[in-house]
Write a protein that holds these residues in place. Sequence first.
Motif, PDB file in Angstrom:
ATOM      1  N   MET A   1     -32.696 147.217  82.346  1.00  0.00           N
ATOM      2  CA  MET A   1     -33.656 146.360  82.868  1.00  0.00           C
ATOM      3  C   MET A   1     -32.994 145.504  83.990  1.00  0.00           C
ATOM      4  N   SER A   2     -31.768 145.503  84.097  1.00  0.00           N
ATOM      5  CA  SER A   2     -31.126 144.356  84.770  1.00  0.00           C
ATOM      6  C   SER A   2     -31.406 144.565  86.574  1.00  0.00           C
ATOM      7  N   GLU A  41     -27.244 147.277  74.530  1.00  0.00           N
ATOM      8  CA  GLU A  41     -27.530 145.956  74.534  1.00  0.00           C
ATOM      9  C   GLU A  41     -27.331 145.567  73.138  1.00  0.00           C
ATOM     10  N   SER A  95     -24.519 142.293  81.760  1.00  0.00           N
ATOM     11  CA  SER A  95     -25.770 141.487  82.458  1.00  0.00           C
ATOM     12  C   SER A  95     -26.623 141.181  81.045  1.00  0.00           C
ATOM     13  N   GLU A  97     -30.514 140.702  79.332  1.00  0.00           N
ATOM     14  CA  GLU A  97     -32.023 140.932  79.191  1.00  0.00           C
ATOM     15  C   GLU A  97     -32.758 139.715  78.990  1.00  0.00           C
ATOM     16  N   GLN A 101     -30.201 139.362  75.382  1.00  0.00           N
ATOM     17  CA  GLN A 101     -29.714 140.224  75.063  1.00  0.00           C
ATOM     18  C   GLN A 101     -28.516 140.610  75.905  1.00  0.00           C
ATOM     19  N   GLU A 103     -25.832 143.012  77.836  1.00  0.00           N
ATOM     20  CA  GLU A 103     -25.981 144.553  78.116  1.00  0.00           C
ATOM     21  C   GLU A 103     -24.569 144.860  78.732  1.00  0.00           C
ATOM     22  N   TYR A 159     -37.470 137.800  85.685  1.00  0.00           N
ATOM     23  CA  TYR A 159     -38.005 137.732  84.283  1.00  0.00           C
ATOM     24  C   TYR A 159     -39.260 136.774  84.144  1.00  0.00           C
ATOM     25  N   MET A 177     -39.495 142.599  76.009  1.00  0.00           N
ATOM     26  CA  MET A 177     -38.756 141.959  77.042  1.00  0.00           C
ATOM     27  C   MET A 177     -37.676 141.074  76.213  1.00  0.00           C
ATOM     28  N   CYS A 181     -33.517 146.002  71.574  1.00  0.00           N
ATOM     29  CA  CYS A 181     -32.289 146.438  72.389  1.00  0.00           C
ATOM     30  C   CYS A 181     -32.182 147.784  72.185  1.00  0.00           C
TER      31      CYS A 181
END
Length: 458
Positions: A1-2, A41, A95, A97, A101, A103, A159, A177, A181
Amino acid sequence: MSGTYTKGGEGAVIEQKAQLIAELAKGEKPREAWRIGTEHEKFGFNTKTLRPIPYDSAVGPTVRGMLEGLTRFGWEPVIENGFIIALKRDGASVSLEPGGQFELSGAPLETIHQTCAEVNLHLKEVRDVADELGAGFLGLGFSPKWSLEDTPMMPKGRYGLMKDYMPKVGTMGHQMMFRSCTVQVNLDFASEADMVKKLRVSLALQPLATALFANSPFADETPNGYLSYRSHVWTDTDNQRCGTLPFAFEEGFGYEQYVDWALDAPMYFVKREGKFLNATGLSFRDFLKGQLPILPGQLPTVTDWEDHLSTLFPEVRLKTFLEQRGADGGPWSRLCALPAFWVGLLYDQAALDAAWDLVKDWTQDERDSLRIAAAKTALKTPLRHTTLQEVAKQVLAISRQGLKARAKLNGHGENEAHFLDDLDEIASSGVTPAERLLERYHTEWGGQIDPIFEASAY
């Protein structure tokens, strides 16, 4: 998602749909240039309190402290609005989340041996920093203990927009969101026809990956009724940008049809000068006509299109590669098993043909039903006159043969097939990782969730 780390608006101006199609086609590569990009993640937690680690705090471990600590290993920080929100090194990135989280987005590598070594090095670096700070990291598909209210939000502009928008389009977007993970793998294709076949096989078999990697049976300190609750959450996150892509199985499907779907999926944002402009619910088709209300008269650029593609979440996502998205996060061995599973199926032509022969007559109703049911019943899910367990045995045999045919050997002369050993055991027994956790919860853990912070920690 990053997503990518740009100021926004870079690249060539897009004036017509044909350019968007051409951007996807740029992913075509000869077989010798195919690579493997693994992402995973994990949940960070305070080892004393078992609470999630906040981005910043005067007391206890923090996400900022983790990122800053990792820079000692040569990671370059990425800053957004004064906050360190990611790290970059040698084609890889670390990165965040939305709920903190961590990642790892791995570099494009040639073999599973290399990607597994990359994961191993990353986890060692994370462990070194985490031990100093009093943090730990969990390999699970869903947060087993913390509520949404307990979970911090990371200071990334996109976000905030997503958090506000999610309740308008589904009931479980915030769960996705902040509390989920995954482990994913990105793989290449040679041509449009090769992409189509790989995408179709991947979409059909994604519920099988969900079943084999099911590892999220808890939420709010109790069993949640699912084996992969993470997968269940995606079924009502935002159905305009998620799902099994039925049109991908229609005659004539190719890049253009995926572009059409992406153009019709509502936008989240447009980035300009490092700032996220709220475009939630707006149309990229309007953007392509210069009619986007927040940027009247402006046309999109290549990075705008790349950003938009990164906000689409089907079970398999097409960019200039194919992203397999159906598996729960888990322990080190299964972080290596997922790329092995898909590489064995998709990177050897005989294996790809065999996998397609297995799934080509499955109907859309069957594919959709498998997606829903696998989250709850995993390998016990029925399919025609058999179960996903029996399908798993067949598919793993195909994947193993594909890995052997690749003949990518490590220093000990071993090919990549041994990375499937954990999955073979799961398929043979029919018992998923989630079911093993549930058994421990009901027996040795005495109905308490806290022991999972030791049992599932890296």
